[in-house]
Design a protein around this motif. Structure first.
Motif, PDB file in Angstrom:
ATOM      1  N   PHE A   1       0.882  -1.160   0.000  1.00 16.73           N
ATOM      2  CA  PHE A   1       0.000   0.000   0.000  1.00 16.73           C
ATOM      3  C   PHE A   1       0.921   1.211   0.000  1.00 16.73           C
ATOM      4  N   THR A   2       0.940   1.940  -1.111  1.00 19.22           N
ATOM      5  CA  THR A   2       1.784   3.125  -1.202  1.00 19.22           C
ATOM      6  C   THR A   2       0.922   4.349  -0.942  1.00 19.22           C
ATOM      7  N   ASP A   3       1.131   4.952   0.220  1.00 22.09           N
ATOM      8  CA  ASP A   3       0.365   6.123   0.623  1.00 22.09           C
ATOM      9  C   ASP A   3       1.126   7.356   0.150  1.00 22.09           C
ATOM     10  N   THR A   4       0.737   7.869  -1.022  1.00 22.21           N
ATOM     11  CA  THR A   4       1.550   8.934  -1.612  1.00 22.21           C
ATOM     12  C   THR A   4       1.437  10.242  -0.832  1.00 22.21           C
ATOM     13  N   SER A   5       0.433  10.347   0.052  1.00 23.92           N
ATOM     14  CA  SER A   5       0.261  11.610   0.770  1.00 23.92           C
ATOM     15  C   SER A   5       1.395  11.858   1.757  1.00 23.92           C
ATOM     16  N   ILE A   6       2.129  10.803   2.123  1.00 24.09           N
ATOM     17  CA  ILE A   6       3.239  11.033   3.055  1.00 24.09           C
ATOM     18  C   ILE A   6       4.596  10.761   2.413  1.00 24.09           C
ATOM     19  N   CYS A   7       4.597  10.614   1.088  1.00 28.14           N
ATOM     20  CA  CYS A   7       5.874  10.462   0.377  1.00 28.14           C
ATOM     21  C   CYS A   7       6.582  11.810   0.365  1.00 28.14           C
ATOM     22  N   ILE A   8       7.890  11.804   0.675  1.00 26.26           N
ATOM     23  CA  ILE A   8       8.651  13.052   0.639  1.00 26.26           C
ATOM     24  C   ILE A   8       9.587  13.098  -0.559  1.00 26.26           C
ATOM     25  N   GLY A   9       9.460  12.125  -1.439  1.00 23.43           N
ATOM     26  CA  GLY A   9      10.247  12.148  -2.669  1.00 23.43           C
ATOM     27  C   GLY A   9      11.731  11.928  -2.460  1.00 23.43           C
ATOM     28  N   CYS A  10      12.119  11.230  -1.398  1.00 18.53           N
ATOM     29  CA  CYS A  10      13.548  11.088  -1.102  1.00 18.53           C
ATOM     30  C   CYS A  10      14.221  10.047  -1.974  1.00 18.53           C
ATOM     31  N   LYS A  11      13.446   9.172  -2.577  1.00 19.29           N
ATOM     32  CA  LYS A  11      13.954   8.142  -3.491  1.00 19.29           C
ATOM     33  C   LYS A  11      14.779   7.063  -2.801  1.00 19.29           C
ATOM     34  N   ALA A  12      14.652   6.951  -1.492  1.00 16.83           N
ATOM     35  CA  ALA A  12      15.348   5.869  -0.799  1.00 16.83           C
ATOM     36  C   ALA A  12      14.890   4.517  -1.337  1.00 16.83           C
TER      37      ALA A  12
END
Ligand code: SF4
Lengths: 371, 354
Positions: free
Chosen positions: B31-42
């Motif tokens: 489940f990828t919750d994009t609302s809390i993605c910070i785009g760090c690309k880890a």
């Protein structure tokens, strides 16, 4: 080392910042001074305007994409695949002609058909193997048989058809063998086996000509998929026209009557169904008219139509007329295969053809649901 | 179409038992919750490291902070980065009343765009062919001292503004087009309900590539013996090897914000429902789930998402349908066409004449 797919990135939109132009009616790059760009809106046709000679077929509508990048990926296939579609069609039609010629006593047409089938088949197999990422593993296709995979179904049909077509063609060589071989066991197998092999091959052949349409349509490439109700008929028409054309070219006029009739029937079927197909496809028919694919499709129609007229007027009278008409039909069929192939690839590279039909579907009836 | 109802080519089902696994564990997914993605690309990095995925190009695409571009044979996680003139729920961007700057993004986009369409060398774009014209780099306003506010354009005001970030991945569809069309059996359904390529079986036919409705899988370019798995279809395996050892996939493990959540699909779906309700209550009505519905066109996906805008904004298809849904109809038409050809061939001989 960069293995981003050809379809994913290097066919980016022609207009910079194509993904923006939020809510404006002018998608020109300079007029899109909105903060940010991803996920904006651009107009249908924003990419094709003028550059590709594309005529807007529907009123401009808006759609959104991620920086104009493709949603689905184009197949990693080169020209081997449309060549295979063409050659397989020639082989299939030739098998039918040779079987009929065999039964009705037309030795020259029989010979042409059998050799045409064998050469078409051999070249198409080379094309198929060459196109693999790992050609040395082509036999992995024979590990499984899957009705959900047209490529698997096709492989098995070719596995059945290939030896039969080869045996039928080998039968034609019998008269040229030295007497000892001709009357020996090999000769007897060739002599006795050619007819049953040729007839069986002819029963399988039409499926070889039509399944290639499913091969293309059973994908997410918008133009190929949207064509799925009509493409098999277009392809068998094209195969009939091409193989009839070959028969006309390589057989004396007096024996080539069936080849002419097959060519005429096939060409008319192809032209008529192709027309209906485009009418049923909506926006996904656009790539069939644009750019390189559009050129090929126009050439195909012109050549096929010329072949039809030539066959009807002079095909039965002069050898030269038969040669020219047959060549036009073969070329028309080849252009059709390459045109359909390239249109599908182009439709995958432009997000418009994925997003707009799905959006329209959503607006009409809500999300697709299976239950 | 209901005539397919009983086949397993379409419709809701549990894929692992359907594929013949008798004692399959519960279906696993993301489940990828994009609302809390910070785009760090880890996640991108962890995936590459763990799976030893080769380099996928060192381009600066310039269109955003996303220089990865798209999923592909050597990109199994892709963090999308979207800049929008929209407000993120009740958040305040703090730009109210400030002057708008020049549209610098146009220049960047133009550069990126010509990079994407130019002739590519082995490592990317041949930069000597970039078309950066007079409206391009040459015309950039550097904001040198003047009588007006630096960069202000005709007194225009800044708009609302938000960034969307989303880590995309193979969806591990219930009805996976890639798996359906694979003619070698290299793509298979694991006991976890995921879809995995067997590198030693795939012969690189490439059919899975156009069959995927999400544009995920691709055939790896490169030279055999030089590039790992060159010529072979490659994509996310949901870390099949790690799952077998009871570990979670590398990307989920590396994600610092729990934007990528791994677990039993049933439980993830419940969690996601709650999260959407919570966000709606917080005044973010645009939050919606994508791919969680077992009755959608691909039978629901194993890796589903919470999005804040329409799917196509993130480069996802708005209403994906597995191509195999229409395959029975296609086979019927093909059979009919073949019969037509056979009948035609008979007719041209029976029809008389020379
Ligand atoms: S998203 Fe594409 S690659 Fe992944 S399982 Fe579905 S069809 Fe296959």
């Amino acid at each position: 080392m960069n293995d981003r797919p050809a379809g994913a990135l290097d066919e980016g939109p022609a207009t910079p910042g194509a993904a923006e132009a939020v809510g404006t009616s002018d998608p020109g790059p300079a007029a899109t001074a909105v903060v940010g760009s991803g996920g904006g809106r651009r107009r249908k046709g924003g990419r094709g305007r003028g550059e590709r000679g594309e005529q807007p077929m529907v009123p401009p509508a808006e759609f959104t994409s991620y920086y104009g990048r493709p949603v689905v990926k184009a197949a990693p296939w080169e020209h081997d695949i449309p060549a295979y579609l063409f050659l397989g069609g020639v082989a299939a039609g030739s098998s039918l002609l040779s079987a009929g010629a065999d039964l009705t006593g037309r030795p020259a047409l029989r010979r042409t058909g059998r050799f045409g089938a064998l050469v078409g088949l051999a070249l198409s197999m080379i094309a198929l193997v060459r196109d693999l990422g790992r050609p040395e593993r082509f036999h992995h296709m024979l590990r499984v048989a899957k009705p959900t995979s047209p490529m698997s179904v096709g492989t098995w049909m070719l596995t059945l058809y290939g030896p039969l077509a080869a045996l039928a063609a080998a039968g034609e060589l019998r008269p040229f063998l030295p007497p000892r071989l001709r009357d020996g066991r090999l000769g007897r197998v060739l002599g006795g086996g050619a007819r049953p092999a040729g007839l069986t091959a002819a029963v399988v052949a039409p499926a070889i000509a039509s399944y290639t349409a499913v091969l293309l349509s059973n994908t997410a490439a918008p133009t190929w998929h949207a064509a799925h109700r009509h493409l098999p008929f277009v392809f068998v028409g094209s195969a009939s026209a091409a193989s009839g054309g070959l028969g006309m070219m390589a057989t004396p006029v007096s024996e080539a009557g069936p080849a002419r009739r097959l060519a005429l029937g096939g060409a008319v079927l192809e032209l008529a169904v192709e027309h209906r197909m485009e009418a049923a496809m909506g926006i996904t028919a656009e790539p069939l008219h644009a750019g390189h694919a559009g050129m090929l499709m126009r050439a195909s129609k012109a050549l096929t139509a010329a072949g039809v007229v030539g066959t009807a007027l002079v095909g039965s009278r002069s050898r030269a007329g038969a040669l020219a008409s047959g060549a036009a039909l073969l070329a028309g069929s080849a252009c059709l295969r390459f045109g359909v192939f390239e249109a599908g690839q182009a439709s995958a590279r432009d997000p418009k053809y994925t997003v707009v039909p799905q959006r329209e579907r959503l607006e009409r009836g809500g999300p697709t649901r299976s239950a | 179409m209901s005539e397919r109802g009983t086949t397993s080519w379409y419709g809701p089902l549990d894929p692992a038992p359907d594929a013949g696994w008798t004692e399959a564990p519960p279906r696993k997914g993301f489940f990828t919750d994009t609302s809390i993605c910070i785009g760090c690309k880890a996640c991108e990095v962890a995936c590459k490291e763990w799976n030893a995925v080769p380099e996928d190009g060192l381009l600066m695409l310039g269109s955003s902070y996303d220089n990865t571009g798209a999923l592909g044979a050597s990109t199994w996680r892709h963090v999308a980065f979207i800049e929008q003139p929209k407000a993120l729920g009740p958040q305040e961007a703090g730009f109210a009343g400030t002057a708008a700057g020049p549209p610098g993004s146009d220049v960047l986009n133009r550069t990126a765009d010509s990079a994407l369409t130019g002739d590519r060398t082995a490592l990317g774009t041949d930069s000597s062919r970039l078309e950066v014209g007079p409206a391009g780099l040459g015309a950039v306003d550097l904001g040198m001292p003047s009588m007006t506010l630096p960069g202000s354009v005709d007194g225009a005001q800044r708009t609302d503004f938000r960034w969307l970030m989303a880590s995309d991945v193979c969806k591990h569809c219930t009805h996976a087009g890639c798996l359906d069309v694979c003619p070698t059996g290299a793509l298979f359904r694991t006991e976890f309900g995921t879809v995995v390529v067997q590198d030693d079986i795939c012969n690189g036919c490439g059919y899975c590539v156009p069959a995927c409705p999400f544009g995920v899988i691709d055939r790896r370019a490169g030279e055999k013996g030089v590039t790992k798995n060159a010529g072979i279809a490659q994509k996310c395996t949901l870390c099949y090897d790690r799952l077998g050892d009871g570990l979670q996939p590398a990307c989920a493990k590396a994600c610092p914000t729990t934007s990528i959540q791994f677990g039993d699909l049933d439980e993830l779906r419940e969690r996601a429902e709650k999260r959407v309700e919570q966000m709606h209550a917080q005044g973010i009505p645009s939050a919606r789930l994508y791919g969680e519905d077992p009755c959608d066109g691909v039978g629901g996906v194993g890796a589903f998402f919470l999005l804040l805008d329409e799917p196509e904004v993130y480069g996802l298809p708005p209403d994906p349908v597995v191509t195999t849904r229409d395959l029975p109809a296609m086979w019927k038409k093909a059979a009919l066409a073949a019969a037509t050809m056979l009948a035609g061939a008979v007719a041209v001989f029976v029809g008389g004449g020379s």
